[in-house]
Design an enzyme around this catalytic site. Structure first.
Site, mmCIF file in Angstrom:
data_model
loop_
_atom_site.group_PDB
_atom_site.id
_atom_site.type_symbol
_atom_site.label_atom_id
_atom_site.label_comp_id
_atom_site.label_asym_id
_atom_site.label_seq_id
_atom_site.Cartn_x
_atom_site.Cartn_y
_atom_site.Cartn_z
ATOM 1 N N HIS A 39 0.848 -1.191 0.000
ATOM 2 C CA HIS A 39 0.000 0.000 0.000
ATOM 3 C C HIS A 39 0.886 1.245 0.000
ATOM 4 C CE1 HIS A 39 -2.410 3.182 2.208
ATOM 5 N NE2 HIS A 39 -3.155 2.933 1.154
ATOM 6 N N SER A 40 0.622 2.184 -0.908
ATOM 7 C CA SER A 40 1.283 3.480 -0.938
ATOM 8 C C SER A 40 2.808 3.329 -1.016
ATOM 9 C CB SER A 40 0.848 4.291 0.291
ATOM 10 O OG SER A 40 1.131 5.650 0.134
ATOM 11 N N TYR A 41 3.562 3.823 -0.013
ATOM 12 C CA TYR A 41 5.015 3.624 0.013
ATOM 13 C C TYR A 41 5.370 2.150 -0.096
ATOM 14 C CZ TYR A 41 9.458 2.623 2.297
ATOM 15 O OH TYR A 41 10.705 2.094 2.617
ATOM 16 N N GLY A 69 4.589 0.030 -2.076
ATOM 17 C CA GLY A 69 4.874 -0.377 -3.440
ATOM 18 C C GLY A 69 6.354 -0.348 -3.763
ATOM 19 N N HIS A 116 -7.643 7.043 -0.087
ATOM 20 C CA HIS A 116 -6.359 6.347 -0.177
ATOM 21 C C HIS A 116 -6.299 5.073 0.651
ATOM 22 C CE1 HIS A 116 -2.158 5.783 -0.880
ATOM 23 N NE2 HIS A 116 -1.745 6.222 0.294
#
Length: 311
Positions: free
Chosen positions: A77-79, A81, A207
């Protein structure tokens, strides 16, 4: 049955997936949610100051080794990745699927910093002003109180890739469209939609989709797992009223376990999880649904964009 390793985004730990994990386990799959180095409550300043993207990549690789995992689905998720890309590149073929949940999809030489928009970069700088090495969580009315300062070096370090990550058989990107005025991921979605090696999904959430729509997130993950069908039907991507209420109840129960939290005004009723928290002396802040959720309905039906991988 599939094996999932779940990697949270900035400022979060394994608890970010607490509403998704039981849905995957209920379907018979094995799930390993991770908290990355520097994000544990007990981590000292030296640990936070020295943690970077390589450190977090090693966290994932150690989990694969320690638990003897193979044929793994990495979810970031988010960072996160950034982390799952680097880990897949170094995992020696042990990863069979990559799922980027509104997450960075880096190419060689990219960093979380380079993939973010100006608003996020400003928040990184402002958040690190006090210590110079740890980025404080940005304030939000719906911010989870368990969020931790994130190691600055992890957000700045560029990823170095050999290209082995591109050999992972199944790669998916989940775009959360409910915050299009602020998202840094619109460009990535546009790029991946034109790439036949990728499957792109849209979710109409903000998000933190795993908190806002855990059943929809679980359904997407189960859809690519071994033996879908029944699993996907159980979870569903367009939940009915009963499913929506079940999701809300799961989220409320999870949040009631923390020492303080944010609740919708209509959740603070006698017999509700929020009401239970208040009755036990836990701080409860009443905010409106619009302030917490934004203006996009959290439970609009999902749109799936399946890009063909062959003739």
């Amino acid at each position: 049955m599939a094996t999932f390793v779940l990697v949270p985004g900035g400022w979060h730990g394994s608890w970010a997936f607490e509403a998704v994990v039981p849905l995957l386990e209920r379907a018979g799959h094995t799930v390993h949610p991770l908290t990355l180095t520097g994000l544990h409550p007990h981590d000292d300043p030296a640990t936070i100051a020295t943690a970077n993207l390589d450190t977090h990549t090693d966290d994932v690789l150690r989990q694969l080794e320690r638990a003897h995992l193979d044929d793994v689905t990495l979810v970031g998720h988010s960072y996160g990745g950034m982390v799952i890309t680097a880990a897949a590149d170094r995992a020696g073929g042990r990863v069979s699927r990559l799922v980027y949940l509104d997450a960075c999809v880096p190419r060689d030489g990219d960093s979380c910093w380079s993939l973010m928009n100006e608003g996020y970069r400003q928040s990184f700088v402002a958040g690190a002003a006090t210590t110079g090495y740890a980025v404080q969580p940005p304030w939000r009315p719906d911010g989870d109180p368990r969020r931790r300062p994130h190691p600055l070096a992890a957000l700045l370090q560029t990823v170095r890739l050999t290209g082995a990550h591109a050999d992972v058989p199944r790669r998916e990107f989940v775009y959360c469209s409910g915050w299009e005025d602020r998202t840094p991921f619109a460009g990535q979605r546009a790029r991946l939609l034109t790439d036949p090696a990728w499957i792109v999904h849209d979710l109409p959430t903000a998000h933190n989709a795993m908190r806002e729509a855990p059943r929809a997130v679980a359904a997407l993950l189960l859809d690519g797992a071994d033996g879908p069908g029944e699993d996907a039907a159980v979870v569903g991507t367009s939940p009915d009223k009963e499913s929506r209420e079940d999701d809300a109840r799961q989220e409320a129960e999870a949040r009631a376990d923390s020492s303080s939290d944010v609740w919708r005004a209509d959740e603070v009723t006698s017999g509700s999880a929020a009401g239970e928290a208040a009755s036990k002396g836990r701080p409860v802040m009443q905010v409106s649904c619009d302030e917490r959720r934004g203006t996009v309905p959290a439970w609009s039906p999902c749109t799936l964009y399946a890009v063909p991988t062959g003739p």
